[in-house]
Enzyme design. Structure first.
Site, short mmCIF file in Angstrom:
data_model
loop_
_atom_site.label_atom_id
_atom_site.label_comp_id
_atom_site.label_asym_id
_atom_site.label_seq_id
_atom_site.Cartn_x
_atom_site.Cartn_y
_atom_site.Cartn_z
N GLY A 90 34.17 32.74 37.39
CA GLY A 90 33.62 33.82 38.19
C GLY A 90 34.62 34.90 38.54
N LYS A 111 43.58 35.51 36.71
CA LYS A 111 42.77 34.99 37.82
C LYS A 111 42.69 36.06 38.90
CE LYS A 111 42.26 30.78 40.59
NZ LYS A 111 42.86 29.46 40.89
N ASP A 123 32.88 38.68 44.27
CA ASP A 123 33.42 39.95 43.80
C ASP A 123 34.40 39.79 42.65
OD1 ASP A 123 35.72 38.98 45.02
OD2 ASP A 123 35.64 40.37 46.72
N GLY A 124 34.72 38.52 42.29
CA GLY A 124 35.60 38.28 41.16
C GLY A 124 37.06 38.60 41.41
N ARG A 174 47.91 32.95 34.65
CA ARG A 174 48.06 31.49 34.63
C ARG A 174 48.16 31.01 33.19
NH1 ARG A 174 43.77 27.92 37.93
NH2 ARG A 174 42.31 28.51 36.28
N ARG A 181 37.25 21.68 30.98
CA ARG A 181 37.06 20.85 32.16
C ARG A 181 35.97 19.80 31.90
NH1 ARG A 181 38.38 24.98 36.46
NH2 ARG A 181 39.03 26.81 35.31
N ASP A 250 34.46 20.47 37.94
CA ASP A 250 34.88 21.70 37.27
C ASP A 250 36.35 22.02 37.53
OD1 ASP A 250 33.36 22.19 39.87
OD2 ASP A 250 34.49 24.06 39.72
N ASN A 251 37.02 21.19 38.34
CA ASN A 251 38.46 21.32 38.57
C ASN A 251 39.24 20.16 37.96
OD1 ASN A 251 38.26 23.74 39.94
ND2 ASN A 251 38.14 22.78 41.95
N ASP A 260 43.89 24.61 39.52
CA ASP A 260 43.26 25.22 40.70
C ASP A 260 43.90 24.75 42.01
OD1 ASP A 260 41.57 26.93 39.35
OD2 ASP A 260 39.99 25.43 39.15
#
Length: 489
Positions: A90, A111, A123-124, A174, A181, A250-251, A260
């Site tokens: 996102g 990121k 808002d990304g 990163r 994942r 998802d992490n 993350d």
């Protein structure tokens, strides 16, 4: 000068359902404030080019480097136990991949670079504080010997983001072995898209277990490989007092890297129930729960892979159950051996294990600091005064009593006191990213545009097992106080 990054983008060549292409977006005034020059050299990238104005444009997402193919990756995930069928990047963009100087393929991702098709009303963007946190902690974890994503650069944009208050915006670059994942597999499994699931599994195997690519049982081997990598990773977390804070599926990267660093923190006083994350209200991801959550996440991956393991349900279940058992055995072996190393008892017998467990119970009951206790213990092992440890206990006699039993166990070992102490110092860091110190350097950078404290702390954290007497203040946890972390989105 020109940006020359040797991209070779295998994930972008996967079918279109795996990702969305996202074009560059302008920013007001990109400025590079930090480049990891050593990591740039590993990747075969000119650090000076990244530090240039052109580099700032690329690292902010405002310009495209030659050969890059910016994509946002789609995935699903269990978030605090609740399944969300579509998540995805996102606020991140995979610029592409490079094969580094050691021959390892690695992702380069931005990121905080802006809205993507998966932003879900966000808002990304990223504020400078969380970007600094991830840079600092991920590089500290690397120095501590923990598999982790790395941080290549920080760029500010000359713009603001709003997180209850106005904050400077930044973008983190990163680097990861991959960004695949457990949730990536869940996305396609939930849609019963077996072709995509198989393509993803084959891609992940080629990338992370290439020796299994041509094997008929490659999916079983892959699941077992993920189990081993996660067991080793979480054992390392536990041995350092690291609390990830948001172990959603998802992490959990199938590469076995820590990924993350939003609500993460390190233990001060030892307590298995410790939770730092403001959004973990039920303590699901407490420090002591991390091993079990790792197995729970692995079970979700196993569910996804069942159709690939075998077309016979009973056989597929047997293979999946075997991988879950392998995880538990591998974690227990790594953790128990690692903990005995921390206290200088390498015998591994039941008596030594009982001594280790007894120390943890006493630490918890007496509010003893995790990192400081074990580091000071290494000095006691070499003839130091026991007060360097016992002074950290509310009742010093509790430690002194334990120390008598501990010394008795030494008699069964062959190492000299100096050898034992040296071995203990190699596994018990003097410095970790202390929570209050992290906040201190973030406040200086965000509030005063002063990055000197950040640079000073980062320099100390790159040598965590060295004594560094002049840097003692960075080892001080500060006054005891409740501490909360936030995901930074």
């Amino acid at each position: 000068m020109g940006i020359a990054i040797p991209f070779d983008n295998s994930y972008a060549r996967l079918p279109k359902d795996f990702h969305a292409h996202v074009p560059p977006k302008p920013v007001a005034a990109p400025r590079t404030v930090k480049v990891n020059r050593d990591l740039a050299a590993e990747l075969g990238i000119d650090a000076a080019a990244l530090e240039s104005s052109e580099g700032a444009g690329v690292l902010s997402g405002a310009a495209a480097a030659p050969g890059s193919e910016p994509i946002a990756l789609v995935y699903a995930g269990h978030q605090f136990g609740q399944f969300v069928p579509r998540l995805g990047d996102g606020r991140a963009l995979l610029l592409g991949e490079v094969v580094d100087r050691s021959g390892t393929r690695r992702d380069i991702q931005l990121k905080g670079s802006g809205i993507t098709p998966y932003s879900r009303q966000g808002d990304g963007l990223a504020a400078l504080g969380p970007v600094l946190r991830e840079y600092l902690v991920s590089e500290a974890m690397h120095a501590l010997g923990v598999p982790t994503t790395r941080s290549l650069a920080i760029v500010t944009t000359g713009e603001s983001v709003y997180r209850e208050t106005e904050l400077p915006r930044a973008v983190l670059t990163r680097v990861a072995a991959s960004h695949i994942r457990v949730g990536t597999f869940q996305y396609f499994a939930a849609r019963d898209d077996m072709d995509s699931l198989r393509a993803l599994a084959d891609h992940a195997i080629a990338r992370h277990q290439p020796d299994a690519v041509s094997e008929p049982d490659r999916y079983r081997r892959f699941l077992e490989g993920v189990a081993r990598r996660q067991a080793d990773l979480i054992a390392r977390w536990m041995l350092l007092g690291f609390v990830h804070g948001v172990m959603n599926t998802d992490n959990m990267a199938v590469s076995g890297e820590t990924i993350d660093y939003g609500p993460c923190a390190f233990l001060d006083a030892y307590d298995p129930a410790t939770v730092f994350s403001s959004i973990d209200r039920g303590g699901r991801y407490a420090y002591g729960n991390q091993p079990a959550i790792g197995q729970w996440n692995l079970a979700r991956l196993a569910e996804c892979l069942l159709p690939l393991l075998s077309d016979k349900e009973a056989e597929a279940m047997e293979q999946a159950t075997g991988a879950l058992s392998l995880y538990a055995d591998a974690f227990n072996t790594a953790y128990q051996a690692g903990f005995l190393d921390k206290i200088g008892l390498s015998g591994g017998g039941e008596e030594d294990k009982a001594v280790a467990e007894d120390l943890l119970r006493r630490m918890q009951a007496n509010g003893a600091d995790f990192t400081a206790t074990f580091r000071a213990l290494s000095m006691v092992a070499d003839g130091g005064d026991t007060s360097t440890v016992s002074s950290g206990f509310r009742d010093p006699a509790v430690f002194d009593e334990w120390a008598e039993t501990w010394r008795q166990r030494w008699a069964s070992g062959r190492a000299s006191p100096a050898e034992r102490a040296d071995a203990m110092r190699r596994v018990n860091p003097a410095f970790v990213p202390r929570n209050q110190r992290v906040e201190e350097v973030i406040a200086a950078a965000v509030g005063n545009d002063d990055f000197a404290p950040f640079e000073a702390f980062l320099s100390v954290l790159t040598q965590p097992y060295a004594d560094q007497p002049d840097a003692a203040r960075w080892a001080d946890p500060g006054p005891a106080a409740p501490y909360r972390t936030f995901c930074g989105t």
